[in-house]
Scaffold this active site. Structure first.
Site: not given
Ligand SMILES: Nc1ncnc2c1ncn2[C@@H]1O[C@H](COP(=O)(O)OP(=O)(O)OP(=O)(O)O)[C@@H](O)[C@H]1O
Ligand SMILES: CC(C)(CO)[C@@H](O)C(=O)NCCC(=O)O
Length: 457
Positions: A283, A268, A216, A271
């Site tokens: 990272r 969520s 990713e 990073s």
């Molecule tokens: N329609 C939506 N539904 C849910 N969350 C949303 C929405 N639009 C924006 N967000 C925000 O975006 C965040 C998710 O962002 P993003 O898609 O970049 O991360 P992700 O890929 O799901 O998470 P990670 O990379 O940590 O696995 C949610 O936690 C929320 O704060």
């Molecule tokens: C676990 C990932 C990389 C998933 O995208 C992301 O949610 C993240 O970077 N979380 C924070 C983890 C940390 O405490 O460094």
């Protein structure tokens, strides 16, 4: 924190004309701050179809047409030597995140006659379905305002479409894919994000599809570099006077001389990556207090159900009813260390008082939650930037979607606490870079990872 240097992300834009030898680049950087774009406080997108606002709440601009070098815009009847090296259509990059799944669809607009003739009905139907809708099922959305036209990917020319849906709806997504005949088309799909691992077995079992997985963060970095290269006049921006409602302006940022820069990916979780060159990133940090924390806490505290609702509540709240400010403790500024009275001294610091608790609104709670999470991310980003001696800080991720409050807060925090040294930079395609990077990898695979299409629908 893992700090291993990662080499592997490649600059991927090759065929599209990039303005810019060094002299042009420095000329551009002189003009950097000055191309200001209309700016107003963003209204919150409600996700209603056909009316999606841009990041800052303005009406969607027409999709951007990208300049392509002469000879690259092949007509529909021309033949591409490259077409033999591309994988079978349809071409998707998928980023399955902890909260949202992002899908980038590359629609070729340079199909040769032979390709058009041999294209199976199923692929035509998928293209028609994706393009004629902005909503897919209950929760899928196409961000039409982000669409990029006449871009070059893997030596093909076409349009990039940007689609998202909640990862919690993966089962419904798989059903939809099945109903559109996707399962019968390709034996491999390219995917990144944690879900590429988590759902790998499900894809295989339900759809007979093998997921070709990409890291990713590799995908994120190559996606950023590609989009920035191909949308260079309008991808990056920053805020001038972020604290002043009347003077605040969204201004395009010239990122043609990018390295080194920091990427703060607010999904969520968060990073933080230090990018030293095209093939060179680490990272360097992260925090679990991210976009998922904001949304989770906001749902708990206010009973809201969507991100859009949470942001709208926050826009109408006042965090001072919840947070303890420096002036609540000092009666004014803490002058000796330059802490003005209106700085938050303690997030949620008033909430130990039953009397104060009785007087807070849902809006106040959402606002304080948003500010708490944003300020914490800003502090960590600032410390990492200082540590790494990096001045340009790119904030990306869907937490920033329809969220001008956080973007302006981050802009102010970066500048103020670094005495003007650090710059907070934002990107229009916010949360889609991982999916774009994944698509770029797919287009490099040729026929190696996907079987040829065999069925017609
Ligand atoms: N329609 C939506 N539904 C849910 N969350 C949303 C929405 N639009 C924006 N967000 C925000 O975006 C965040 C998710 O962002 P993003 O898609 O970049 O991360 P992700 O890929 O799901 O998470 P990670 O990379 O940590 O696995 C949610 O936690 C929320 O704060
Ligand atoms: C676990 C990932 C990389 C998933 O995208 C992301 O949610 C993240 O970077 N979380 C924070 C983890 C940390 O405490 O460094």
């Amino acid at each position: 924190m893992p700090g291993e240097r990662k080499k592997g992300a490649r600059r991927a834009s090759d065929a599209v004309a990039r303005e810019g030898d060094t002299s042009q680049a420095s000329e551009r950087s002189k003009n950097d701050a000055e191309r200001s774009v209309n700016r107003g406080e963003g209204e919150v997108g409600d996700g209603s179809e056909g009316t999606l606002p841009t990041t800052n709440g303005h009406t969607e601009p027409p999709p951007k047409t990208i300049k392509v070098a002469a000879g690259e815009m092949n007509g529909a009847t021309s033949h591409h030597p490259a077409q033999d090296a591309t994988p079978p259509m349809p071409w998707f990059g998928m980023d399955i995140g902890g909260t949202l799944t992002k899908l980038v669809y590359f629609e070729p607009t340079d199909l040769s006659e032979a390709e058009e003739e041999s294209e199976v009905e199923t692929i035509k139907n998928i293209r028609r379905y994706l393009k004629s809708n902005k909503a897919y099922g209950e929760t899928g959305h196409r961000d039409a305002h982000l669409q990029m036209e006449s871009v070059s990917v893997g030596n093909r020319i076409g349009t990039l479409h940007f689609i998202r849906f909640p990862t919690s709806e993966m089962r419904q997504f798989l059903e939809l894919c099945k109903s559109k005949g996707m399962a019968s088309l390709a034996s491999t799909i390219c995917a990144t994000g944690g879900g590429a691992y988590k759902f790998e077995e499900g894809f295989q079992r339900e759809m007979n599809l093998t997921l070709h997985k990409f890291d990713e963060l590799d995908s994120l970095i190559s996606g950023i570099e590609y989009i920035e290269d191909n949308n260079m006049d309008s991808e990056c921006y920053y805020f001038l006077n972020p604290r002043s409602p009347n003077l605040c302006q969204k201004v395009t940022y010239d990122f043609s001389n990018p390295y080194p820069f920091l990427v703060v990916n607010i999904g969520s979780g968060v990073s933080i990556l230090a990018v030293d060159g095209p093939d060179d990133y680490r990272r360097v940090s992260g925090t679990s207090l991210g976009g998922g924390t904001f949304l989770g806490l906001c749902c708990l505290l206010t009973g809201c159900n969507t991100f859009e609702e949470a942001i709208e509540l926050a826009a109408n709240g006042n965090n001072e009813n919840i947070d303890k400010l420096v002036r609540d403790i000092y009666g004014g500024d803490y002058e000796r260390f330059g802490l003005s009275g209106d700085i938050v001294a303690s997030s949620f610091g008033h909430m130990n008082s039953a009397e104060k608790r009785a007087n807070v609104s849902r809006e106040d709670l959402a606002c304080a939650t948003l500010i708490t999470i944003t300020n914490n991310i800003g502090s960590i980003a600032r410390m990492v930037a200082a540590n790494e001696k990096i001045e340009k800080v790119l904030f990306v991720g869907n937490f920033l979607r329809v969220n001008p409050i956080s973007m302006k807060l981050l802009s102010h925090a970066m500048e103020f606490w670094s005495e003007g040294k650090l710059k907070a930079i934002f990107l229009e395609h916010e949360g889609y870079f991982g999916a774009v990077g994944c698509l770029l990898e797919l287009m490099k695979t040729g026929d190696q990872t996907t079987s040829s299409t065999t069925t017609s629908g």
